[in-house]
Motif scaffolding. Sequence first.
Motif, PDB file in Angstrom:
ATOM      1  N   UNK A  61       0.838  -1.190   0.000  1.00 36.93           N
ATOM      2  CA  UNK A  61       0.000   0.000   0.000  1.00 36.93           C
ATOM      3  C   UNK A  61       0.875   1.243   0.000  1.00 36.93           C
ATOM      4  N   UNK A  62       0.497   2.200  -0.850  1.00 33.97           N
ATOM      5  CA  UNK A  62       1.141   3.502  -0.802  1.00 33.97           C
ATOM      6  C   UNK A  62       0.062   4.551  -0.562  1.00 33.97           C
ATOM      7  N   UNK A  63       0.459   5.599   0.110  1.00 30.78           N
ATOM      8  CA  UNK A  63      -0.441   6.716   0.344  1.00 30.78           C
ATOM      9  C   UNK A  63      -0.044   7.834  -0.606  1.00 30.78           C
ATOM     10  N   UNK A  64      -1.060   8.359  -1.295  1.00 31.53           N
ATOM     11  CA  UNK A  64      -0.847   9.448  -2.245  1.00 31.53           C
ATOM     12  C   UNK A  64      -1.819  10.569  -1.896  1.00 31.53           C
ATOM     13  N   UNK A  65      -1.727  11.659  -2.635  1.00 27.42           N
ATOM     14  CA  UNK A  65      -2.619  12.785  -2.407  1.00 27.42           C
ATOM     15  C   UNK A  65      -4.061  12.337  -2.621  1.00 27.42           C
ATOM     16  N   UNK A  66      -4.913  12.574  -1.623  1.00 26.61           N
ATOM     17  CA  UNK A  66      -6.313  12.191  -1.718  1.00 26.61           C
ATOM     18  C   UNK A  66      -6.963  12.950  -2.869  1.00 26.61           C
ATOM     19  N   UNK A  67      -7.658  12.206  -3.713  1.00 21.77           N
ATOM     20  CA  UNK A  67      -8.265  12.785  -4.897  1.00 21.77           C
ATOM     21  C   UNK A  67      -7.344  12.731  -6.104  1.00 21.77           C
ATOM     22  N   UNK A  68      -6.082  12.410  -5.883  1.00 18.47           N
ATOM     23  CA  UNK A  68      -5.111  12.344  -6.975  1.00 18.47           C
ATOM     24  C   UNK A  68      -4.658  10.939  -7.284  1.00 18.47           C
ATOM     25  N   UNK A  69      -5.436   9.955  -6.881  1.00 20.03           N
ATOM     26  CA  UNK A  69      -5.047   8.558  -7.062  1.00 20.03           C
ATOM     27  C   UNK A  69      -4.929   8.183  -8.540  1.00 20.03           C
ATOM     28  N   UNK A  70      -5.953   8.512  -9.328  1.00 18.49           N
ATOM     29  CA  UNK A  70      -5.913   8.177 -10.759  1.00 18.49           C
ATOM     30  C   UNK A  70      -4.785   8.920 -11.463  1.00 18.49           C
ATOM     31  N   UNK A  71      -4.604  10.166 -11.106  1.00 16.20           N
ATOM     32  CA  UNK A  71      -3.547  10.988 -11.702  1.00 16.20           C
ATOM     33  C   UNK A  71      -2.177  10.385 -11.393  1.00 16.20           C
ATOM     34  N   UNK A  72      -1.984   9.925 -10.152  1.00  9.83           N
ATOM     35  CA  UNK A  72      -0.716   9.308  -9.765  1.00  9.83           C
ATOM     36  C   UNK A  72      -0.460   8.060 -10.596  1.00  9.83           C
ATOM     37  N   UNK A  73      -1.471   7.207 -10.755  1.00  9.04           N
ATOM     38  CA  UNK A  73      -1.306   5.969 -11.517  1.00  9.04           C
ATOM     39  C   UNK A  73      -0.965   6.284 -12.973  1.00  9.04           C
ATOM     40  N   UNK A  74      -1.671   7.225 -13.576  1.00  8.49           N
ATOM     41  CA  UNK A  74      -1.383   7.615 -14.961  1.00  8.49           C
ATOM     42  C   UNK A  74       0.046   8.152 -15.093  1.00  8.49           C
ATOM     43  N   UNK A  75       0.436   9.011 -14.163  1.00  9.53           N
ATOM     44  CA  UNK A  75       1.767   9.617 -14.203  1.00  9.53           C
ATOM     45  C   UNK A  75       2.845   8.547 -14.036  1.00  9.53           C
ATOM     46  N   UNK A  76       2.669   7.676 -13.057  1.00  9.09           N
ATOM     47  CA  UNK A  76       3.670   6.650 -12.777  1.00  9.09           C
ATOM     48  C   UNK A  76       3.831   5.706 -13.966  1.00  9.09           C
ATOM     49  N   UNK A  77       2.722   5.230 -14.529  1.00  7.24           N
ATOM     50  CA  UNK A  77       2.819   4.280 -15.646  1.00  7.24           C
ATOM     51  C   UNK A  77       3.353   4.941 -16.913  1.00  7.24           C
TER      52      UNK A  77
END
Length: 173
Positions: A5-21
């Motif tokens: 589990x990682x904690x990211x900015x709340x509300x920015x979960x999809x954005x984080x996944x898109x950015x990381x991939x």
Amino acid sequence: MHYYTIQVKTGGEEKFIRRFTALHPEIRLSLYFPRRRVDIRRKGSVHQSTAAIFPGYIFIESESEEIHVHQRTFRRTDGFYRFLTSNQDITPLSGKDLELVLHFIKKTGLVAGVSRVFFNEDSRIVVIEGPLMGLEGRIIKVDKRKKRAKVKLNLYDDSFAIDLAFEVMGSLR
């Protein structure tokens, strides 16, 4: 399989996944962000809304403990806060935490839809199918008018409640 589990900015979960991939296509880890679908009634009209089941958390599936190899890459991605339980002690989910996360990742898909229920002769909710299946003991409140069940979830010794939608299929007499 190991799940982290990682904690990211709340509300920015999809954005984080898109950015990381997009930044790291060579890293072949599965990233999950379970959501739930509920109907929201405003000013007489009903709108479908999708919200996080675990706000601010992303779950990573890994065949081995390769997460430690990519730790620095995750930490450098914008929006990342920390690994759980901590950045120094990255441990895979286990026990009831793992069961709960797998319930929403594997059994319900990435978006938990509407459960089908009925109410027995004691007015108790009985789940026939859907995301509420298996969570009956965690239901703390049922709102028949809004067609929602408030479910208490525990993850990493933290407790919170979410609403899951249901539709009534009838009742036993």
